[in-house]
Structures are given as C-alpha cells and as structure tokens.
Design an enzyme around this catalytic site. Structure first.
Site, PDB file in Angstrom:
ATOM      1  N   GLU A   1       0.846  -1.202   0.000  1.00  0.00           N
ATOM      2  CA  GLU A   1       0.000   0.000   0.000  1.00  0.00           C
ATOM      3  C   GLU A   1       0.882   1.253   0.000  1.00  0.00           C
ATOM      4  OE1 GLU A   1      -2.744   0.359   3.258  1.00  0.00           O
ATOM      5  OE2 GLU A   1      -3.307   2.397   2.695  1.00  0.00           O
TER       6      GLU A   1
ATOM      7  N   GLU B   1       4.728  11.105  10.635  1.00  0.00           N
ATOM      8  CA  GLU B   1       5.228  10.890  12.003  1.00  0.00           C
ATOM      9  C   GLU B   1       5.312   9.390  12.302  1.00  0.00           C
ATOM     10  OE1 GLU B   1       2.671  12.975  11.190  1.00  0.00           O
ATOM     11  OE2 GLU B   1       3.836  14.822  11.316  1.00  0.00           O
TER      12      GLU B   1
HETATM   13  C1  LIG Z   1      -8.345  10.987   2.114  1.00  0.00           C
HETATM   14  C2  LIG Z   1      -8.178   9.912   3.139  1.00  0.00           C
HETATM   15  C3  LIG Z   1      -8.416   8.592   2.784  1.00  0.00           C
HETATM   16  C4  LIG Z   1      -8.293   7.576   3.736  1.00  0.00           C
HETATM   17  N1  LIG Z   1      -8.599   6.282   3.384  1.00  0.00           N
HETATM   18  C5  LIG Z   1      -8.609   5.325   4.339  1.00  0.00           C
HETATM   19  C6  LIG Z   1      -9.047   3.991   4.038  1.00  0.00           C
HETATM   20  O1  LIG Z   1      -9.369   3.658   2.900  1.00  0.00           O
HETATM   21  N2  LIG Z   1      -9.101   3.083   5.040  1.00  0.00           N
HETATM   22  C7  LIG Z   1      -8.736   3.385   6.323  1.00  0.00           C
HETATM   23  O2  LIG Z   1      -8.810   2.519   7.183  1.00  0.00           O
HETATM   24  N3  LIG Z   1      -8.316   4.642   6.646  1.00  0.00           N
HETATM   25  C8  LIG Z   1      -8.256   5.616   5.692  1.00  0.00           C
HETATM   26  N4  LIG Z   1      -7.839   6.895   6.009  1.00  0.00           N
HETATM   27  C9  LIG Z   1      -7.471   7.196   7.375  1.00  0.00           C
HETATM   28  C10 LIG Z   1      -5.984   7.437   7.573  1.00  0.00           C
HETATM   29  O3  LIG Z   1      -5.264   6.238   7.436  1.00  0.00           O
HETATM   30  C11 LIG Z   1      -5.826   8.093   8.950  1.00  0.00           C
HETATM   31  O4  LIG Z   1      -6.360   9.396   8.850  1.00  0.00           O
HETATM   32  C12 LIG Z   1      -4.383   8.143   9.399  1.00  0.00           C
HETATM   33  O5  LIG Z   1      -3.922   6.847   9.697  1.00  0.00           O
HETATM   34  C13 LIG Z   1      -4.190   9.043  10.626  1.00  0.00           C
HETATM   35  O6  LIG Z   1      -5.105   8.720  11.641  1.00  0.00           O
HETATM   36  P1  LIG Z   1      -5.992   9.876  12.329  1.00  0.00           P
HETATM   37  O7  LIG Z   1      -6.612  10.667  11.256  1.00  0.00           O
HETATM   38  O8  LIG Z   1      -6.872   9.233  13.316  1.00  0.00           O
HETATM   39  O9  LIG Z   1      -4.940  10.804  13.061  1.00  0.00           O
HETATM   40  P2  LIG Z   1      -4.317  10.556  14.525  1.00  0.00           P
HETATM   41  O10 LIG Z   1      -3.871   9.166  14.668  1.00  0.00           O
HETATM   42  O11 LIG Z   1      -5.278  11.083  15.529  1.00  0.00           O
HETATM   43  O12 LIG Z   1      -3.058  11.514  14.465  1.00  0.00           O
HETATM   44  C14 LIG Z   1      -3.159  12.937  14.544  1.00  0.00           C
HETATM   45  C15 LIG Z   1      -1.750  13.515  14.414  1.00  0.00           C
HETATM   46  O13 LIG Z   1      -0.920  13.012  15.466  1.00  0.00           O
HETATM   47  C16 LIG Z   1       0.211  12.368  14.928  1.00  0.00           C
HETATM   48  N5  LIG Z   1       0.568  11.214  15.747  1.00  0.00           N
HETATM   49  C17 LIG Z   1      -0.209  10.157  16.116  1.00  0.00           C
HETATM   50  N6  LIG Z   1       0.482   9.273  16.829  1.00  0.00           N
HETATM   51  C18 LIG Z   1       1.741   9.770  16.936  1.00  0.00           C
HETATM   52  C19 LIG Z   1       2.953   9.319  17.536  1.00  0.00           C
HETATM   53  N7  LIG Z   1       3.007   8.157  18.180  1.00  0.00           N
HETATM   54  N8  LIG Z   1       4.062  10.086  17.435  1.00  0.00           N
HETATM   55  C20 LIG Z   1       4.022  11.262  16.765  1.00  0.00           C
HETATM   56  N9  LIG Z   1       2.917  11.740  16.165  1.00  0.00           N
HETATM   57  C21 LIG Z   1       1.796  11.002  16.245  1.00  0.00           C
HETATM   58  C22 LIG Z   1      -0.202  11.935  13.526  1.00  0.00           C
HETATM   59  O14 LIG Z   1       0.925  11.749  12.693  1.00  0.00           O
HETATM   60  C23 LIG Z   1      -1.074  13.098  13.104  1.00  0.00           C
HETATM   61  O15 LIG Z   1      -0.264  14.146  12.646  1.00  0.00           O
HETATM   62  C24 LIG Z   1      -7.903   7.905   5.060  1.00  0.00           C
HETATM   63  C25 LIG Z   1      -7.636   9.241   5.397  1.00  0.00           C
HETATM   64  C26 LIG Z   1      -7.769  10.234   4.450  1.00  0.00           C
HETATM   65  C27 LIG Z   1      -7.472  11.660   4.850  1.00  0.00           C
END
Ligand SMILES: Cc1cc2nc3c(=O)[nH]c(=O)nc-3n(C[C@H](O)[C@H](O)[C@H](O)COP(=O)(O)OP(=O)(O)OC[C@H]3O[C@@H](n4cnc5c(N)ncnc54)[C@H](O)[C@@H]3O)c2cc1C
Length: 382
Positions: free
Chosen positions: A242, A367
C-alpha cells in the site's frame, strides 16, 4: 526514467491504458469532481479491458502479470488527472488481502467480481478514535454458530460510499491490543451493515470517502481472512505494498506539479521577461527538478526490490515520509510560480496542490513513518 525494467508488453499496456485514460477519464474529471463521484460504468469499462487487479492470477479473473503493471496504471492515471478514481486502493490495497489471506471459496466467489468491476473493494481500518494507533480500534466481532456478528464503525474509508466488498479490521476475543485484531470481509448486502455520510474533502474530490457502520452485522464465518488474532500481522505485511503504491502516486503528482510550473514559468512574463528567467524562480525550479529526480531514483530501487520479493519495510517508510513531504514543497513552489492563477480552479496546479495534501496523512502519517524508521534504528521514541 522508468521505475522498473519495462519490456515490450509493458510498453504496449502503457500505450493502451494511456489512450483509455485520455478517452474515458480525463474529459470527465471536472464533472466528476463537481458530482463528488465516479460513475459505476467506468469501473465496468476498466474491468472489461483488464485494468482492474491485473496482477491476480487468471483463475481469479486477472491477467497474472507483475507489479510493474500496477506502476503503469498508477502513473498514467495521475498524468491523466484520474487520481481520484480510487483504483489503486481497490487493486493494490484491498484486493491483495482477499487474495493472500482469503479461503479458496472466498477467493473464487469475490475476486473475479473485483476484476470485472462488478464489485468495488474498500478497506476499513480507521475509526473515529483510532487512526495511527490501530491497536486501539473498538469494532468487535463475536462468533455465533456459522457466523460472525460485528458491532462498531469505521471512518475516512476510501471507496466507502460505493464499495461492495469491505475488508474490516475488528477485535475478536479478550486479548489486549493488537493481538485481538482480525480481518473479516463484510459484503455490503450483509444484514446490519450501513453507511454514513459521504465525506467532503480538501482534495481528491471525485473519490468517494465514507463511513461504515456495523450493528449486529452478520457475515458467514468463512469471511474471516486467515486466522483469528493475526489481523495486525497481516496488515503490517500488506502495508508495504500500500505504501509503495502511495509513494508512486505522490511522486507522479509532484512530477506533474514541476511540469506545470516549468511550462508556466517559460510563458508568463513580468517586468519584460519570462518569470522563469528571474534567478530566484530558475533556481527554485532547478531545486524542484533535483528533488523530483531524487524521489524517482529512490522509488526505482524500491520498486525493483519489491518485485524481487525483498523486505522493504524500512525503506518504504523512508520513501513515504520523504516523498510525501518533499512533494508538499514542490506543490507549494509550483503554485507560487503561478501567482494568483495558481489559486484559481481553472489552472491544473490548483487541483494537484489540493490532491497532494493528503499524502503525509493516509497510509500511515509522516510521524508514524519516522516512528517505524527510528525503531529500526534501535531507538524507542515515545
Ligand atoms: C483521504 C483519506 C483517505 C483515507 N482512506 C482510508 C481507508 O481507505 N481506510 C482506512 O482505514 N483509513 C483511511 N484513512 C485514514 C488514515 O489512514 C488516517 O487518517 C491516518 O492513519 C491518521 O489517523 P488519524 O486521522 O486518526 O490521526 P491521529 O492518529 O489522531 O493523528 C493525529 C496527528 O498526530 C500524529 N501522531 C499520532 N500518533 C503519533 C505518535 N506516536 N508520534 C508522533 N505523532 C503522532 C499523527 O501523525 C497526526 O499528525 C484515510 C484518510 C484520508 C485523509
């Protein structure tokens, strides 16, 4: 520079697919972006020509060809502005789970439909309270006779509005964290399955991104992928493919940004000369061209290592972080070179800029990529 050793068959396939994109996709992109949807008919046309999951063996409806064909499809789709079709997610992210971990019965039943375009595949990992921290997901499944009963929800799911086949991460049993995670296929006609909103996004507008809900949702027990409790391990294995595909998309978008900026800089005049002849802009373009070239060179190595079956976990994390962030700079500078016109929808750079912004977030954020790299370096960052 091609990303892998292309033979005549690859080159013929590229020519045919490029023509398909120019005829069936590019002229419709503006309308589909406005409608926030790609017509179902397009998936059938893609399937008819063998453009969906071409890597699948012929017995499941594919062409049985190498990953190079996926590289070609992703590059040509982006060059023809078709990035939002959701093809990469369908062909190179979701269906590989079915092929590598599904039972023979499941594969025979579902995969041919994925190659004809009758079925669109999605993968549901993310939940409102668990994105980067996948071990924290709350969707649960309980076995009841010959069925699993699921309760929970998913968000941000690519293809999630029109998907027919959903690979869903859930927890089974009482183990803690990632050890409880399993993967179950939920078909969209399963009782107890429903969808939420079609989500409005900054970019990637013709692509449907949705929410999935499971309320006492029943699926046959044979829809389990692999074994209970191995879901996290399977995800880690599949995320390399992926992430590599995401890197290719991101790199190609950055190259398109450079192309647009270069041609604009040669045409647009200010103070009596083309703006590309101001040293600041010329050097900026030289730097962008260098960064784009470095990205392509790195990805060329990675694609061949992946095709040769090598473990690319660390390098693909580096690539996802570096290409993802570098592309943001390239897009920013490319738009800046366009001045006010770059901010206008009628200029292609505007869409490229918007579409690129998601790359450092999905498929594992920058990150999280740095976390993986740091751990492989023997560090324990918190
Ligand atoms: C357009 C789009 C398509 C997507 N398609 C899919 C899909 O098909 N299937 C699916 O399952 N998901 C999908 N996603 C979800 C995507 O994988 C998640 O948005 C992503 O993994 C981040 O999770 P979150 O949004 O919950 O952010 P969070 O996990 O809440 O993170 C918020 C911020 O904190 C940072 N952060 C988190 N943990 C840490 C750490 N340990 N150390 C430092 N920084 C950290 C992150 O990098 C980010 O900047 C999609 C997202 C988008 C925007």
């Amino acid at each position: 520079m091609p990303l892998f050793e292309e033979d005549q068959d690859h080159r013929d396939f590229r020519r045919i697919f490029r023509k398909f994109v120019a005829r069936e996709i590019t002229p419709h992109v503006d309308d589909w972006e406005t409608e926030r949807a790609v017509p179902r008919e397009l998936w059938k046309k893609l399937g008819k020509q063998g453009f969906l999951c071409p890597w699948l063996p012929e017995e499941y409806g594919g062409l049985g060809v190498d990953y190079g064909y996926s590289v070609i499809i992703n590059e040509e789709l982006i060059r023809g502005d078709g990035f939002g079709v959701g093809l990469g997610l369908h062909s190179d992210t979701a269906t590989p789970y079915l092929y590598y971990f599904g039972s023979e019965e499941l594969k025979k039943r579902l995969l041919p439909r994925c190659t004809t375009g009758e079925a669109i595949a999605a993968i549901g990992l993310t939940e409102p309270n668990a994105g980067s921290d996948l071990a924290a997901i709350r969707t649960k499944a309980v076995k009841d006779g010959n069925e699993y009963v699921l309760n929970g929800q998913k968000t941000f799911i690519t293809n999630g509005v029109f998907s027919d086949i959903n690979v869903v991460a859930c927890k089974i049993g009482s183990s803690e964290g990632s050890k409880a995670i399993s993967l179950i296929v939920v078909e969209s006609d399963a009782p107890g399955f429903s969808r939420g909103r079609k989500l409005e996004k900054l970019g990637w507008r013709m692509q449907d991104t949705g929410e999935l809900f499971f309320e006492e949702c029943r699926v046959p027990a044979s829809n389990l992928l692999g074994e209970e409790g191995k879901g996290f391990k399977y995800m880690m294995e599949m995320l390399c493919r992926e992430r590599l595909t995401i890197c290719l998309d991101c790199q190609t978008l950055a190259e398109e940004c450079l192309k647009e900026a270069l041609s604009y800089a040669k045409l647009r005049e200010a103070f009596g000369r083309p703006i590309g002849n101001f040293q600041h802009n010329a050097f900026k373009l030289a730097q962008m061209a260098t960064e784009v070239e470095i990205g392509r060179t790195f990805l060329k190595t990675l694609v061949s290592e992946y095709i040769n079956g090598e473990d690319i976990t660390m390098k693909v994390s580096m690539a996802k972080a570096w290409v993802g962030e570098t592309a943001q700079k390239v897009a920013y500078d490319a738009l800046q070179i366009h001045g006010g016109y770059g901010y206008m929808e009628e200029y292609r750079i505007c869409r490229l800029y918007r579409d690129l912004r998601g790359f450092p977030i999905f498929g594992g954020s920058t990150e999280i990529m740095n976390l993986i790299i740091a751990r492989r370096l023997g560090l324990s960052p918190v």
